[in-house]
Design a protein around this motif. Structure first.
Motif, short mmCIF file in Angstrom:
data_model
loop_
_atom_site.label_atom_id
_atom_site.label_comp_id
_atom_site.label_asym_id
_atom_site.label_seq_id
_atom_site.Cartn_x
_atom_site.Cartn_y
_atom_site.Cartn_z
N UNK A 103 0.84 -1.20 0.00
CA UNK A 103 0.00 0.00 0.00
C UNK A 103 0.88 1.25 0.00
N UNK A 104 0.35 2.32 -0.60
CA UNK A 104 1.05 3.60 -0.65
C UNK A 104 0.18 4.68 -0.01
N UNK A 105 0.83 5.68 0.54
CA UNK A 105 0.12 6.87 1.00
C UNK A 105 0.45 8.01 0.06
N UNK A 106 -0.58 8.56 -0.57
CA UNK A 106 -0.39 9.73 -1.43
C UNK A 106 -0.76 10.99 -0.64
N UNK A 107 0.13 11.94 -0.65
CA UNK A 107 -0.13 13.27 -0.07
C UNK A 107 -0.13 14.23 -1.25
N UNK A 108 -1.29 14.80 -1.52
CA UNK A 108 -1.43 15.62 -2.74
C UNK A 108 -1.86 17.02 -2.34
N UNK A 109 -1.05 18.01 -2.67
CA UNK A 109 -1.37 19.41 -2.36
C UNK A 109 -1.87 20.06 -3.65
N UNK A 110 -3.10 20.59 -3.57
CA UNK A 110 -3.72 21.17 -4.77
C UNK A 110 -4.31 22.53 -4.44
#
Ligand code: 2BA
Length: 109
Positions: free
Chosen positions: A1-8
């Motif tokens: 599993x991966x954790x995506x941290x996405x700043x938009x």
């Protein structure tokens, strides 16, 4: 599993969350503030399986677009050697800044 941290940018956040949800990707939305512009932006957290990772990245690419902001450098007028230095400066922002981390463990109760 991966954790995506996405700043938009806030303007893209609603459509992005909607698309993630429709694709059955679970997302958490956090209000955040950029350190440079000191303006509100949105940080999304997604725990995704390896098989969903490319789908999630593609959604980010499709839904987020780059925009420009104009800032006026905060130098006191009296300290500016030339008047033109106070002109607004164009700053590109986004589309999105994403970090992908390995998840050591995940559990729910
Ligand atoms: P801000 O920190 O408000 O930055 C907004 C935009 O200003 C950035 O867009 C970049 O084009 C510019 N910028 C940032 N720091 C700068 C500096 N020291 N000098 C000149 N220009 C600068 P993006 O790179 O697309 O970043 C958008 C937002 O994503 C940032 O908002 C910040 O909240 C976050 N971010 C970007 N890179 C990051 C990183 N390495 N770590 C953590 N957060 C990051």
């Amino acid at each position: 599993m991966k954790l995506m941290v996405v700043i938009v940018q806030d303007a893209d956040a609603a459509a992005l969350v909607k698309e993630f949800t429709q694709k059955r990707l679970t997302v958490t939305k956090l209000a955040s503030t950029g350190g440079f512009l000191r303006e509100g932006n949105t940080t999304l957290l997604l725990g995704v399986s390896e098989t969903d990772l490319e789908t999630a990245k593609q959604i980010v690419q499709d839904k987020c677009r780059s925009r420009t902001r104009f800032i006026t450098p905060g130098v006191p007028v009296a300290e500016q050697p030339e008047p033109f230095l106070a002109q607004p400066v164009e700053v590109p922002v986004g589309g999105a800044v994403a970090f992908i981390l390995n998840v050591e463990e995940f559990f729910k109760v």
